[in-house]
Design an enzyme around this catalytic site. Sequence first.
Site, PDB file in Angstrom:
ATOM      1  N   ASP A 205       0.873  -1.183   0.000  1.00  0.00           N
ATOM      2  CA  ASP A 205       0.000   0.000   0.000  1.00  0.00           C
ATOM      3  C   ASP A 205       0.906   1.228   0.000  1.00  0.00           C
ATOM      4  OD1 ASP A 205      -2.331   1.658   0.353  1.00  0.00           O
ATOM      5  OD2 ASP A 205      -1.880   1.804   2.492  1.00  0.00           O
ATOM      6  N   SER A 206       0.300   2.388  -0.181  1.00  0.00           N
ATOM      7  CA  SER A 206       1.074   3.632  -0.095  1.00  0.00           C
ATOM      8  C   SER A 206       1.545   3.880   1.336  1.00  0.00           C
ATOM      9  CB  SER A 206       0.216   4.812  -0.549  1.00  0.00           C
ATOM     10  OG  SER A 206      -0.869   4.978   0.351  1.00  0.00           O
TER      11      SER A 206
ATOM     12  N   CYS B 268      -4.453  -1.312  -1.850  1.00  0.00           N
ATOM     13  CA  CYS B 268      -4.586   0.131  -2.028  1.00  0.00           C
ATOM     14  C   CYS B 268      -5.521   0.358  -3.213  1.00  0.00           C
ATOM     15  CB  CYS B 268      -3.206   0.714  -2.313  1.00  0.00           C
ATOM     16  SG  CYS B 268      -3.225   2.458  -2.725  1.00  0.00           S
TER      17      CYS B 268
ATOM     18  N   GLU C 276      -1.688   8.137   8.724  1.00  0.00           N
ATOM     19  CA  GLU C 276      -0.222   7.955   8.713  1.00  0.00           C
ATOM     20  C   GLU C 276       0.421   8.556   9.962  1.00  0.00           C
ATOM     21  OE1 GLU C 276       1.919   6.313   6.396  1.00  0.00           O
ATOM     22  OE2 GLU C 276      -0.030   5.506   5.821  1.00  0.00           O
TER      23      GLU C 276
ATOM     24  N   CYS D  94     -10.955   3.570   0.404  1.00  0.00           N
ATOM     25  CA  CYS D  94      -9.506   3.725   0.570  1.00  0.00           C
ATOM     26  C   CYS D  94      -9.147   2.879   1.768  1.00  0.00           C
ATOM     27  CB  CYS D  94      -9.165   5.192   0.808  1.00  0.00           C
ATOM     28  SG  CYS D  94      -7.481   5.464   1.413  1.00  0.00           S
TER      29      CYS D  94
ATOM     30  N   HIS E  16      -7.000   3.101   3.969  1.00  0.00           N
ATOM     31  CA  HIS E  16      -6.679   3.808   5.220  1.00  0.00           C
ATOM     32  C   HIS E  16      -7.938   4.080   6.052  1.00  0.00           C
ATOM     33  CE1 HIS E  16      -2.773   4.665   3.354  1.00  0.00           C
ATOM     34  NE2 HIS E  16      -2.353   5.170   4.500  1.00  0.00           N
TER      35      HIS E  16
HETATM   36  N1  DGL Z   1      -4.642   3.248   0.992  1.00  0.00           N
HETATM   37  C1  DGL Z   1      -4.658   3.982  -0.248  1.00  0.00           C
HETATM   38  C2  DGL Z   1      -5.950   3.657  -0.992  1.00  0.00           C
HETATM   39  O1  DGL Z   1      -6.576   2.669  -0.706  1.00  0.00           O
HETATM   40  C3  DGL Z   1      -4.353   5.409   0.048  1.00  0.00           C
HETATM   41  C4  DGL Z   1      -4.060   6.203  -1.135  1.00  0.00           C
HETATM   42  C5  DGL Z   1      -3.156   7.348  -0.920  1.00  0.00           C
HETATM   43  O2  DGL Z   1      -2.007   7.117  -0.570  1.00  0.00           O
HETATM   44  O3  DGL Z   1      -3.592   8.463  -1.201  1.00  0.00           O
HETATM   45  O4  DGL Z   1      -6.372   4.342  -1.879  1.00  0.00           O
END
Ligand code: DGL
Length: 261
Positions: free
Chosen positions: A6-7, A69, A147, A179, A181
């Site tokens: 993931d990011s 993600c 984060e 998302c 997160h």
């Molecule tokens: N967890 C990512 C998602 O599902 C976050 C995206 C991001 O880093 O903006 O989209």
Amino acid sequence: MIGVFDSGLGGLSVFREIFKILPESSYTYVSDAGYCPYGPRPAEEVIMRADRISSYLVAHGAKIIVVACNTATAASIRYLREKFDIPFVGMEPAVKPAVLKTKNGVIGVLATQGTLKGELYHTTLVRYASDVKVIERAGTGLVDLVESGETSGPVAESLIRKYVDPMVAGGADKIVLGCTHYPFLADTIRSVYGDSVELIDPAPAVARRCAELISEFNLCTNGNFAYFYTTGKDVGMLRSMAEKHVAGLDRKDKLFGNLTI
Ligand code: DGL
């Protein structure tokens, strides 16, 4: 092993669901915190990161990769499936279950800019949501809250209100967490809106799909390790989020560290 990326920390909301049904597998999780957030980045940049991370995971023994993600899935899943020989599982905004469950005929979709602009989301809307009203919001800033560990308190609440108030005011009774997160903000969202909205998280369905593919392709992912890497600086945050949110992780040989890729 099963590769998951993931990011940032959001993918842990998917990881914990996979781990719940596949506790015997080995895992490598990559948080691309050095490049987070993906949401506002051009698709080409996200594809480049997804390619780097997937190459790393494949080189280190991944038999299957879960793109935990939504934004990275929207930008890169087709590319990844064409380039690599192993199966990839992606995220899809849970529009279908929300449409099936709504009583008001109105659903909310909270996702990143990148996901809402992507073709995958639009195809999903055309396929499942033509008979309901969809209120979308890009949750700019919510990823950063997660984060930094600020998932509750006045700052989180007011940003959540900015995006979710218009959905609730418009009659949405189901809200898609588009998302990975956002499930970490679910308790705060519930504390604001109570039972008036149900939050829909696609992670359990994605975990089941991962298990299905493992058995369909007859993959062996069994082993006793769970490695967590971040391309950012804060290994401590990755460790505390993983230890807090992934039940049963103590039974694995764990490692938390930095990764430069
Ligand atoms: N967890 C990512 C998602 O599902 C976050 C995206 C991001 O880093 O903006 O989209």
